[in-house]
Design a protein around this motif. Structure first.
Motif, short mmCIF file in Angstrom:
data_model
loop_
_atom_site.label_atom_id
_atom_site.label_comp_id
_atom_site.label_asym_id
_atom_site.label_seq_id
_atom_site.Cartn_x
_atom_site.Cartn_y
_atom_site.Cartn_z
N ALA A 67 60.54 39.65 53.75
CA ALA A 67 61.11 38.37 53.33
C ALA A 67 60.61 37.23 54.21
CB ALA A 67 62.63 38.45 53.38
N ALA A 68 60.58 37.45 55.52
CA ALA A 68 60.15 36.39 56.43
C ALA A 68 58.71 35.98 56.19
CB ALA A 68 60.34 36.84 57.88
N LEU A 69 57.81 36.97 56.04
CA LEU A 69 56.40 36.64 55.83
C LEU A 69 56.14 36.06 54.45
CD1 LEU A 69 54.70 39.68 57.59
CD2 LEU A 69 54.72 37.30 58.36
N SER A 70 57.03 36.33 53.50
CA SER A 70 56.92 35.71 52.19
C SER A 70 57.39 34.26 52.22
CB SER A 70 57.74 36.50 51.17
OG SER A 70 57.66 35.94 49.88
N LEU A 71 58.37 33.97 53.05
CA LEU A 71 58.96 32.63 53.12
C LEU A 71 58.25 31.71 54.11
CD1 LEU A 71 62.72 33.65 53.13
CD2 LEU A 71 61.67 32.10 51.46
N ILE A 72 57.64 32.29 55.15
CA ILE A 72 57.11 31.51 56.26
C ILE A 72 55.62 31.78 56.42
CG2 ILE A 72 57.31 31.05 58.74
CD1 ILE A 72 60.13 32.35 58.58
N PRO A 73 54.79 30.74 56.50
CA PRO A 73 53.35 30.96 56.73
C PRO A 73 53.12 31.81 57.97
CG PRO A 73 53.75 28.68 56.13
CD PRO A 73 55.10 29.31 56.33
N GLY A 74 52.19 32.75 57.88
CA GLY A 74 51.95 33.69 58.97
C GLY A 74 51.46 33.03 60.24
N ASP A 75 50.89 31.84 60.15
CA ASP A 75 50.39 31.17 61.35
C ASP A 75 51.42 30.25 61.99
OD1 ASP A 75 50.38 29.19 59.43
OD2 ASP A 75 48.35 28.47 59.87
N THR A 76 52.65 30.29 61.49
CA THR A 76 53.72 29.47 62.04
C THR A 76 54.04 29.90 63.47
OG1 THR A 76 54.72 29.17 59.87
CG2 THR A 76 56.15 28.83 61.77
N ARG A 77 54.27 28.94 64.33
CA ARG A 77 54.66 29.20 65.71
C ARG A 77 56.02 28.54 65.97
NH1 ARG A 77 50.07 30.78 68.83
NH2 ARG A 77 48.13 30.55 67.65
N LEU A 78 56.82 29.14 66.81
CA LEU A 78 58.13 28.60 67.13
C LEU A 78 58.02 27.76 68.39
CD1 LEU A 78 60.26 31.83 66.49
CD2 LEU A 78 59.49 30.08 64.87
N ALA A 79 58.43 26.51 68.29
CA ALA A 79 58.23 25.55 69.38
C ALA A 79 59.49 25.40 70.23
CB ALA A 79 57.84 24.20 68.81
N THR A 80 59.31 25.42 71.54
CA THR A 80 60.35 25.02 72.49
C THR A 80 59.90 23.71 73.10
OG1 THR A 80 60.77 27.36 73.00
CG2 THR A 80 61.69 25.71 74.50
N ARG A 81 60.78 22.68 73.03
CA ARG A 81 60.37 21.34 73.42
C ARG A 81 61.32 20.75 74.46
NH1 ARG A 81 61.13 17.81 68.88
NH2 ARG A 81 62.74 19.28 68.20
N VAL A 82 60.81 19.73 75.14
CA VAL A 82 61.64 18.88 75.98
C VAL A 82 61.45 17.45 75.50
CG1 VAL A 82 62.09 18.00 78.31
CG2 VAL A 82 61.46 20.40 77.98
N VAL A 83 62.56 16.78 75.21
CA VAL A 83 62.49 15.41 74.69
C VAL A 83 63.37 14.50 75.54
CG1 VAL A 83 62.07 16.24 72.35
CG2 VAL A 83 64.42 15.72 73.08
N THR A 104 56.51 18.73 81.51
CA THR A 104 57.63 17.79 81.59
C THR A 104 57.61 17.03 82.91
OG1 THR A 104 58.95 19.26 80.20
CG2 THR A 104 60.14 17.59 81.46
N ALA A 105 57.40 17.75 84.00
CA ALA A 105 57.37 17.12 85.31
C ALA A 105 56.24 16.10 85.40
CB ALA A 105 57.22 18.17 86.40
N ALA A 106 55.09 16.44 84.85
CA ALA A 106 53.97 15.50 84.88
C ALA A 106 54.30 14.23 84.11
CB ALA A 106 52.73 16.17 84.29
N ALA A 107 54.94 14.38 82.94
CA ALA A 107 55.30 13.20 82.14
C ALA A 107 56.35 12.35 82.87
CB ALA A 107 55.82 13.63 80.78
N LEU A 108 57.33 13.00 83.50
CA LEU A 108 58.38 12.25 84.21
C LEU A 108 57.82 11.52 85.41
CD1 LEU A 108 61.28 14.87 84.07
CD2 LEU A 108 61.19 12.67 82.87
N LYS A 109 57.00 12.21 86.19
CA LYS A 109 56.45 11.57 87.39
C LYS A 109 55.48 10.45 87.05
CE LYS A 109 55.34 15.56 89.41
NZ LYS A 109 54.88 16.52 90.45
N ALA A 110 54.79 10.60 85.91
CA ALA A 110 53.91 9.52 85.47
C ALA A 110 54.71 8.26 85.15
CB ALA A 110 53.11 9.96 84.25
#
Length: 556
Positions: A205-221, A270-276
């Motif tokens: 079901a998952a591979l039928s619903l979701i493109p196989g090259d999909t990646r799950l992102a963890t972000r800091v905003v 994240t640290a690089a972006a904050l310090k910049a």
């Protein structure tokens, strides 16, 4: 060269240029040892702890087969014996049975795992694995009905092994993997407890619903409301806080396209972006709103599965380097992940004020992104989940299927999404009851004939995006939860390398569903489901002998 891939973050899917993403070039190993679902398949005395319905049964650790010291990574087909025929399509019988799956093709594809159609732009190096798929889908003979076993032949070949009292109550279905034609059955339409073979339904079901090259992102905003930053969970339980030289999956090093995302890489970005921007002190909260519903599985034991949350590191293990079959899990995986992130920021010269807390509202969709790391592709995650029978990863994948199907990202919504998608694919769902994505729930029910339809669907030329369902299956005697089965003392050693199958265990329940190459080189799909009071290792050896008999005969 930048190649577009699809990423699922807290706000859904979006295009991502990856070459590869900075987060995926993180510590080696397809995770951190992970929740290894069916790990007791490697040792009968561990029993059914993986998928046990009875928490008090300390002797049963489910299908937690240990990969330590085994060749290859999840999905690897390198251990297939040279007797397996070259990758050629198997022609369908001249008169297919009406029992064939509505979605199954008349021939097996010899193509490798491929990205799902409709994705942004496939990343071949991250998805395609020609060798495993060729090994899985190979057929020895050409021509209509070549080498096709008969019901009478199968009945005669299996008569003795099926009477083994250690099997208890048996349900069996054997089909031609090329087109799903049912060849032989014994209680094949009777719904039985599937245990971890539930993961086959989740994967299809998952591979039928979701493109196989999909990646799950963890972000800091950036968090405009607090002036601080928010760590946003995207549903990736394989995210690791370990340094690169310490990351393992049951002792097996990762290859580049299965390496997990790195929390340290996210902290550095994240640290690089904050310090910049001149910031060295910041408030931190974390967003876990991607999922809804209860965090704990009905059979949660804080070992075989972690609390199900979209933010965690090292699958919520107390000791991220533990290779134990059922490692202790932290009580609050999201809070622990945020604490680890704060410590990694401090190492980069950015101090977090106080203790991180859960955000009171979802991160704004347009919030400036300070850092992002990405999981392996969905195709690779499915392979890993099946090979090691990873319960925590299975529930994460099931929730991604729910999101794609516009269902609540919870146990119930995931079960609904899988059920609806399999119905759409033409899988016969009579008798099927799903309560989770991992198979830990003892109330799940699937008939053997449905499991072979799922396998035939994955082998169908019409559904190449489902190939990881086959390439992720453990190889008998070599990998994953079958790594220590089909051994010298089992009476089934001759089938080692010829069988690829998903294991399943709960208290008194043992299941096995996969593919086997018979003596004529024909690829067969099978599902064997038992309920017995026999000792776990004894019951499994009896099951292995049934499958070995399939491998030994042409049965015509």
């Amino acid at each position: 060269m930048l190649v577009a891939a699809t990423v699922l973050g807290a706000g859904g899917a979006f295009a991502l240029p990856s070459a590869p993403p900075s987060g995926s070039a993180s510590p080696g190993g397809p995770g951190t040892g992970g929740t290894r679902g069916d790990q007791d398949e490697s040792n009968g005395r561990r029993g059914d702890r993986e998928n046990r319905g009875d928490k008090g049964d300390k002797g049963d650790r489910g299908d937690r087969g240990e990969e330590s010291g085994r060749p290859g990574s999840p999905g690897s087909g390198s251990a297939r014996p040279t007797t397996t025929p070259p990758s050629t399509a198997a022609s369908a019988p001249t008169s297919p049975s009406p029992s064939a799956s509505a979605s199954a093709s008349a021939s097996a594809s010899a193509s490798s795992s491929a990205s799902a159609s409709g994705s942004a732009s496939a990343k071949p190096s991250a998805v395609a694995r020609p060798a495993p798929a060729g090994a899985v889908l190979a057929a020895a003979e050409a021509g209509p009905g070549a080498g096709l076993p008969t019901a009478q032949g199968l009945q005669q070949a299996l008569a003795t092994v099926l009477t083994d009292q250690n099997l208890g109550t048996v349900g069996l279905a054997v089909a031609d993997a090329a087109d799903g034609q049912l060849l032989y059955g014994k209680g094949e339409n009777a719904a039985a407890t599937p245990a971890s073979t539930t993961k086959l339904a989740t994967s299809v079901a998952a591979l039928s619903l979701i493109p196989g090259d999909t990646r799950l992102a963890t972000r800091v905003v950036k968090n405009a409301a607090t002036g601080g930053i928010t760590l946003v969970g995207g549903g990736d339980p394989t995210l690791t806080a370990l340094p690169a030289d310490q990351v393992q999956v049951a002792g097996v090093p990762a290859d580049p396209d299965t390496a997990p995302a790195s929390l340290d890489a996210l902290a550095r970005q994240t640290a690089a972006a904050l310090k910049a921007a001149g910031t060295t002190t910041v408030a931190l909260d974390y967003d876990v709103t991607l999922y809804t519903g209860p965090l704990l599985h009905k059979n949660h034991d804080a070992e075989n599965i972690a609390a199900v949350t979209p933010l965690m590191v090292d699958e919520g293990k107390v000791d991220p380097k533990s290779l134990a079959d059922a490692p202790a899990r932290v009580t609050d995986p999201a809070g622990a992940a945020a604490e680890s992130f704060a410590n990694l920021l401090k190492a980069q010269g950015v101090t977090v004020q106080g203790k991180a807390k859960a955000a009171t509202a979802p991160a704004a969709a347009d919030a400036p992104v300070l850092g992002r790391v990405d999981s392996p592709t969905m195709a690779r995650l499915v392979e890993r989940m099946l090979t090691t029978s990873d319960n925590t990863l299975a529930e994460a994948i099931a929730r991604q299927a729910a999101i794609a199907a516009h269902q609540p990202a919870a146990f119930e919504g995931a079960a609904t999404a899988v059920t609806q998608e399999l119905t759409r694919l033409g899988v016969p769902m009579t008798g099927v009851v799903l309560n989770d994505g991992s198979g830990l729930h003892p109330g799940n029910a699937i008939p053997p004939v449905v499991l072979v339809k799922l396998l035939a669907l994955a082998a169908s030329a019409q559904h190449p995006t489902l190939r990881p369902v086959l390439t992720g299956l453990p190889i008998a005697g070599f990998t994953g939860t079958l790594g220590k089965r089909f051994g010298a003392g089992s009476g089934a050693a001759d089938a080692a390398g010829l069988v690829r199958a998903k294991t399943g265990s709960l208290s008194g329940v043992n299941t096995l569903a996969g593919t086997v190459v018979d003596a004529d080189g024909r690829q067969l799909a099978f599902a064997l489901m038992t309920r017995t009071g026999a000792p776990v290792d004894t019951a499994r050896a009896a099951m292995d002998r049934v499958v070995a008999r399939l491998a030994a005969c042409g049965c015509r």
